[in-house]
Enzyme design. Sequence first.
Site, short mmCIF file in Angstrom:
data_model
loop_
_atom_site.label_atom_id
_atom_site.label_comp_id
_atom_site.label_asym_id
_atom_site.label_seq_id
_atom_site.Cartn_x
_atom_site.Cartn_y
_atom_site.Cartn_z
N ASP A 114 0.97 -1.22 0.06
CA ASP A 114 -0.13 0.01 -0.05
C ASP A 114 0.87 1.32 0.03
O ASP A 114 2.20 1.28 0.32
CB ASP A 114 -0.87 0.04 1.23
CG ASP A 114 -1.63 1.38 1.60
OD1 ASP A 114 -2.38 1.49 0.45
OD2 ASP A 114 -1.65 1.66 2.40
N ASP A 122 -0.26 5.46 1.15
CA ASP A 122 -0.51 6.03 2.12
C ASP A 122 -0.37 5.52 3.46
O ASP A 122 -0.89 4.38 3.71
CB ASP A 122 -2.04 6.66 2.02
CG ASP A 122 -1.98 7.73 0.86
OD1 ASP A 122 -1.08 8.12 0.34
OD2 ASP A 122 -3.17 7.70 0.26
#
Length: 372
Positions: A167, A169
């Site tokens: 991922d 963020d």
Amino acid sequence: MSSTRLAILSPAARGPMSLPASMGQLVAEVESHQEVWGCWLQSWDMPVTVGEIAPFLDELSRQALHQEREVIWAPMSSAGSAVRLVLHGAARPEALRRALTTLHLQSLMPGRVLHCQGDDLALVLHGSRGPLSAVNHRLIEALEGIALDVAVSPLWDRGHFRLLLTDMDSTLISIECIDELAEHLGLRRQVAAITERSMAGELDFQTSLRERVRLLAGTPASSIDTIIRERLRLSPGARELVAAAKSQGVEVGVVSGGFTQFTRHLQEALDLDYAFANTLEIIHGQITGQVLGDIVDAAAKADILDLLAIGLGTDAGHCIALGDGANDLPMIRKAGIGIAYHAKAVVRAQADFQIRYGGLDTAAAYLGWNTA
């Protein structure tokens, strides 16, 4: 063939403990005899049953008790398998003692030292091998209050993993891009309100994202460059993890419910093999408030993992997924190994490994990529 594995953990100031001559003659293999994390760790394999040497073990324990040493032993079977214990963080004798005591209750005994450098320690463990996820959760509970990451993992062969998908963020980078963009534009309160409704279950991710992007309509696209230049920071250990993966022949990708401008920047900065995110519509240098094409949501992340694995001639079981939020859970569950990075409780509960204190390079330690 049954045998007994014996281990002694002693304060460094005490030095190692000598076995009685009668026991020393029974030693088939001295597997560990070195100072680690302020302790002397000794480990032996003896080709006899616990019952055959029970009086010696009892006497050894009595002697150790008066010398502030800890003696543990367990019967071993030839059917047992070896795994890896990784401790990453505050190099404290208490942490090692708690970990080995907890593992002893799970019939896992320490063997040779694989890696010991600074705050990184990796040991081989021997014994019966049940579900490692349960062992890891018990270890984390036992080490509560110590700022240290811990995991028991298989001893994978080089080449077992083909892909690391992470991922963006609050995982690969330390910020939430849309929040930073909203703050830069004076829209944080409005964006936060939509995010709160999403977390409360009033909005799904796709609707939430489209509503937040709609608030950005009419703002200059150059604002994105400003965020990248002034606010975007890699999470600690990001470069080290990517470098370690590549040294193992593992391809690395980032997948995000954020925007392609940010993932492209990371792909260039870290030399990533893949980057996936949502595409903001930009016309005449301004954000229109629309997202082009399909939204990259939780299901899409898991699908991307599958597709990349197929492209590499393998399956999801030979992939690693890393994330922090609920929208990372499908890919974390699908991957052969799912790692929760400074994650929400629901993600930690379902991941194979947790990183609660250290940087992303902790994942490399769990996977054995920093072991010589």
